[in-house]
Design a protein around this motif. Structure first.
Motif, PDB file in Angstrom:
ATOM      1  N   TRP A 209     -21.388  11.882  48.973  1.00  0.00           N
ATOM      2  CA  TRP A 209     -22.814  11.958  49.239  1.00  0.00           C
ATOM      3  C   TRP A 209     -23.605  12.026  47.941  1.00  0.00           C
ATOM      4  O   TRP A 209     -23.065  12.349  46.877  1.00  0.00           O
ATOM      5  N   SER A 210     -24.887  11.713  48.058  1.00  0.00           N
ATOM      6  CA  SER A 210     -25.851  11.893  46.977  1.00  0.00           C
ATOM      7  C   SER A 210     -27.015  12.685  47.558  1.00  0.00           C
ATOM      8  O   SER A 210     -27.556  12.320  48.607  1.00  0.00           O
ATOM      9  N   TYR A 211     -27.389  13.742  46.881  1.00  0.00           N
ATOM     10  CA  TYR A 211     -28.398  14.656  47.411  1.00  0.00           C
ATOM     11  C   TYR A 211     -29.519  14.826  46.405  1.00  0.00           C
ATOM     12  O   TYR A 211     -29.291  15.259  45.266  1.00  0.00           O
ATOM     13  N   LYS A 212     -30.720  14.467  46.808  1.00  0.00           N
ATOM     14  CA  LYS A 212     -31.906  14.712  45.990  1.00  0.00           C
ATOM     15  C   LYS A 212     -32.626  15.917  46.575  1.00  0.00           C
ATOM     16  O   LYS A 212     -33.156  15.844  47.680  1.00  0.00           O
ATOM     17  N   PRO A 213     -32.630  17.041  45.869  1.00  0.00           N
ATOM     18  CA  PRO A 213     -33.257  18.251  46.413  1.00  0.00           C
ATOM     19  C   PRO A 213     -34.744  18.061  46.671  1.00  0.00           C
ATOM     20  O   PRO A 213     -35.388  17.166  46.109  1.00  0.00           O
ATOM     21  N   GLU A 214     -35.269  18.916  47.515  1.00  0.00           N
ATOM     22  CA  GLU A 214     -36.685  18.906  47.857  1.00  0.00           C
ATOM     23  C   GLU A 214     -37.531  19.093  46.604  1.00  0.00           C
ATOM     24  O   GLU A 214     -37.252  19.931  45.751  1.00  0.00           O
ATOM     25  N   ASP A 225     -18.229  27.647  41.367  1.00  0.00           N
ATOM     26  CA  ASP A 225     -17.537  28.939  41.391  1.00  0.00           C
ATOM     27  C   ASP A 225     -16.988  29.195  42.783  1.00  0.00           C
ATOM     28  O   ASP A 225     -17.738  29.528  43.701  1.00  0.00           O
ATOM     29  N   ASN A 226     -15.672  29.014  42.936  1.00  0.00           N
ATOM     30  CA  ASN A 226     -15.011  29.266  44.223  1.00  0.00           C
ATOM     31  C   ASN A 226     -15.722  28.591  45.386  1.00  0.00           C
ATOM     32  O   ASN A 226     -15.984  29.206  46.423  1.00  0.00           O
ATOM     33  N   GLY A 227     -16.036  27.330  45.226  1.00  0.00           N
ATOM     34  CA  GLY A 227     -16.672  26.565  46.282  1.00  0.00           C
ATOM     35  C   GLY A 227     -18.179  26.595  46.259  1.00  0.00           C
ATOM     36  O   GLY A 227     -18.826  25.748  46.880  1.00  0.00           O
ATOM     37  N   HIS A 235     -28.861  26.987  44.420  1.00  0.00           N
ATOM     38  CA  HIS A 235     -27.561  27.191  45.060  1.00  0.00           C
ATOM     39  C   HIS A 235     -27.533  26.239  46.244  1.00  0.00           C
ATOM     40  O   HIS A 235     -28.264  26.421  47.224  1.00  0.00           O
ATOM     41  N   VAL A 236     -26.694  25.197  46.154  1.00  0.00           N
ATOM     42  CA  VAL A 236     -26.678  24.115  47.132  1.00  0.00           C
ATOM     43  C   VAL A 236     -25.486  24.273  48.066  1.00  0.00           C
ATOM     44  O   VAL A 236     -24.361  24.551  47.619  1.00  0.00           O
ATOM     45  N   ASP A 237     -25.719  24.104  49.349  1.00  0.00           N
ATOM     46  CA  ASP A 237     -24.640  24.074  50.339  1.00  0.00           C
ATOM     47  C   ASP A 237     -24.032  22.673  50.307  1.00  0.00           C
ATOM     48  O   ASP A 237     -24.690  21.705  50.717  1.00  0.00           O
ATOM     49  N   PRO A 238     -22.776  22.508  49.832  1.00  0.00           N
ATOM     50  CA  PRO A 238     -22.209  21.168  49.668  1.00  0.00           C
ATOM     51  C   PRO A 238     -21.774  20.521  50.974  1.00  0.00           C
ATOM     52  O   PRO A 238     -21.446  19.322  50.980  1.00  0.00           O
ATOM     53  N   LYS A 240     -23.584  21.120  54.180  1.00  0.00           N
ATOM     54  CA  LYS A 240     -24.766  20.829  54.992  1.00  0.00           C
ATOM     55  C   LYS A 240     -25.908  20.224  54.183  1.00  0.00           C
ATOM     56  O   LYS A 240     -26.947  19.873  54.747  1.00  0.00           O
ATOM     57  N   LEU A 241     -25.719  20.102  52.855  1.00  0.00           N
ATOM     58  CA  LEU A 241     -26.721  19.519  51.960  1.00  0.00           C
ATOM     59  C   LEU A 241     -28.088  20.163  52.175  1.00  0.00           C
ATOM     60  O   LEU A 241     -29.060  19.531  52.571  1.00  0.00           O
ATOM     61  N   ARG A 242     -28.124  21.437  51.890  1.00  0.00           N
ATOM     62  CA  ARG A 242     -29.358  22.197  51.987  1.00  0.00           C
ATOM     63  C   ARG A 242     -29.411  23.175  50.833  1.00  0.00           C
ATOM     64  O   ARG A 242     -28.389  23.452  50.182  1.00  0.00           O
ATOM     65  N   ILE A 243     -30.595  23.696  50.557  1.00  0.00           N
ATOM     66  CA  ILE A 243     -30.761  24.683  49.495  1.00  0.00           C
ATOM     67  C   ILE A 243     -30.604  26.074  50.097  1.00  0.00           C
ATOM     68  O   ILE A 243     -31.353  26.454  51.001  1.00  0.00           O
ATOM     69  N   ILE A 244     -29.626  26.818  49.608  1.00  0.00           N
ATOM     70  CA  ILE A 244     -29.398  28.176  50.092  1.00  0.00           C
ATOM     71  C   ILE A 244     -30.353  29.149  49.408  1.00  0.00           C
ATOM     72  O   ILE A 244     -30.948  30.014  50.051  1.00  0.00           O
ATOM     73  N   SER A 245     -30.490  29.008  48.091  1.00  0.00           N
ATOM     74  CA  SER A 245     -31.370  29.913  47.353  1.00  0.00           C
ATOM     75  C   SER A 245     -31.754  29.281  46.030  1.00  0.00           C
ATOM     76  O   SER A 245     -31.142  28.305  45.574  1.00  0.00           O
ATOM     77  N   ILE A 246     -32.777  29.854  45.415  1.00  0.00           N
ATOM     78  CA  ILE A 246     -33.237  29.428  44.094  1.00  0.00           C
ATOM     79  C   ILE A 246     -33.282  30.655  43.193  1.00  0.00           C
ATOM     80  O   ILE A 246     -33.858  31.675  43.553  1.00  0.00           O
TER      81      ILE A 246
END
Length: 489
Positions: A209-214, A225-227, A235-238, A240-246
């Motif tokens: 996949w290729s993911y361009k963040p919002e 780091d450990n997945g 912090h990207v969820d690899p 579900k391709l979403r932003i978990i935190s900034i």
């Protein structure tokens, strides 16, 4: 109850000064000295060269550093901060990757990758490349490399038969990192005109996949780091391709409890501030050892500093003190937005810097609840005891059904909307929200409908008690005075 309903304004105006630690005349304010983990000691090491990359090896007790000017791999004793060996590895060493007792060092001044035996501290072999490599990453028999150009290829070498295959044709100065648990290669573009994270399967080189963040962001770091995947400050969820935190700064290293950024050290779980320091300059580096000592490279002085902290993984995210006369509460972070519940018994307030939601008893003026609610909460609203929180650091809206305000710590539900959000208005089983942009549209959940094709300048939302009218007030300096959408039902 509508969060901006007129009858609440009287009470809000009276307590706003208290929440912001601005006590009315005649009431003493509380001056609290909020202290995070202090620096215990500092040791400096002048390297005499520009350092491109650092890597910590706790097993052997070394911090490795590629010294580009002197063409060396430095073996730095992490306890004594002495350079025990300067190993000549080839022309302008840059990126590196460690697998077991071998370090693969990309040589930017040659078409080679040096393979260093970390036990003998010698170069045991070299791998020929088709371009001058700046980055290298290894998983099993697959070695990946890329140069540092603005439009570069990613190559995959099969170290069993020596074949060299191009798996990506054009990326902007990518950082490479491998997750050996999932057998994925990540490539994060770092140029100012590029903002994209890519994933590949390490055995086949297939693009997953290729993911361009919002948003129009920028990243110069990539940490696995450990997945967990950290791209710049994200912090990207690899999966579900979403932003978990900034994070408040780009992540340069991470371990089981902390992330180490260009601005400070924060707990990995809830983003609580553990230690702060002046923002790092461009091209600075950080590595942490197993005792959570921090090794920081400063490019202007070509110096590595070892900072010793006594970091607390259970660092409290938000702290507050109540004055002796019960007239005020002071917090170590600002409260950005609040809403009153049924009969105005409780106030619910958010702190974006601490990522917290607070429940405050308005009669006794005490904090009765405090919980992590998501990354950078920006607004809060309540309807029939259900709290909705918009987040500028996550691509979901947080929902807490307090069961008519009887259970503040009820489970949190994440409504994935695929966008960073800035304002929210709660309805019965639905919500209206705006995205985190200066000019944006008004969306509805769960229908995902856009209620205006035009955009609004920093809009603030308010829903009428009967849910028939949504008010949209533009707060930006170039916006209109306000508008509304009626007949929602």
């Amino acid at each position: 109850m509508n969060k901006r309903f007129v009858r609440k304004c009287v009470l809000l105006c009276g307590i706003a000064m208290v929440l912001l630690n601005l006590s009315p005349a005649g009431l003493p304010s509380v001056s609290a000295a909020w202290v995070y983990t202090p620096l215990v000691s500092e040791v400096k090491l002048e390297t005499g060269s520009e350092i491109k990359k650092m890597k910590m090896d706790d097993q052997r007790g070394y911090l490795y550093a590629t010294a580009s000017d002197t063409n060396e791999l430095l073996f730095i004793n992490s306890n004594t901060m002495k350079i025990e060996k300067r190993l000549a590895v080839g022309s302008h060493p840059g990126g590196m990757d460690q697998v077991g007792n071998k370090m693969y060092v990309a040589l930017q001044g040659a078409t080679l990758i040096a393979v260093v035996n970390l036990d003998t501290k010698l170069v045991e072999s070299t791998i020929i490349t088709r371009i001058q490599p700046a980055q290298v990453a290894v998983d099993g028999s697959s070695l990946f490399y890329a140069d540092g150009d603005q439009s570069t290829e990613i190559h995959q070498i099969n170290m069993t038969d020596g074949t060299d295959t191009i798996i990506e044709r054009s990326l902007y100065e990518p950082e490479l990192a491998v997750d050996r648990l999932s057998h994925r290669l990540y490539a994060g573009e770092t140029g100012v005109s590029a903002y994209k994270l890519n994933a590949y399967q390490t055995t086949t080189g297939e693009n997953l996949w290729s993911y361009k963040p919002e948003g129009n962001g920028y990243a110069s770091s990539l940490v696995i780091d450990n997945g967990a995947v950290y791209y710049g400050s994200l912090h990207v969820d690899p999966d579900k391709l979403r932003i978990i935190s900034i994070s408040p700064g780009e992540v340069l290293d991470a371990d089981s409890a902390f992330v180490y950024t260009t601005n400070g050290i924060y707990t990995k779980s809830v983003g609580a501030t553990s230690a702060t320091f002046n923002p790092l300059y461009e091209n600075s580096l950080i590595q942490a050892d197993s005792r959570r000592n921090v090794f920081r490279y400063e490019p202007f002085s070509k110096t590595i500093k070892k900072w010793v902290y006594n970091l607390n993984p259970s660092q409290k995210a938000i702290e507050f003190q109540r004055s002796a006369d019960s007239g005020s509460i002071s917090f170590n972070y600002n409260l950005a937005s609040w809403v009153l519940g049924k009969n105005e018994k409780y106030m619910y307030a958010i702190s974006p810097e601490a990522n917290r939601l607070l429940q405050i008893d308005t009669a006794s003026f005490t904090v009765t609840g405090d919980r992590y609610v998501g990354s950078l909460p920006s607004d809060v609203d309540i309807k029939n005891g259900v709290l909705y929180i918009s987040l500028k650091g996550s691509t979901h809206i947080a929902i807490i059904d307090t069961h008519l305000e009887t259970n503040f710590m009820a489970p949190l539900t994440e409504l994935e909307v695929g966008r960073l959000t800035s304002d929210v208005a709660a309805g019965t089983g639905k919500a209206y929200y705006t995205t985190d942009k200066s000019w944006n549209e008004v969306h509805e959940w769960p229908s995902a409908a856009i209620h205006f094709t035009g955009s609004y300048n920093d809009p603030s939302l308010s829903l009428s008690p009967d849910e028939a009218t949504l008010w949209i007030g533009e707060t930006g300096s170039t916006g209109k005075y306000g508008t509304f959408l009626s007949n929602l039902q």
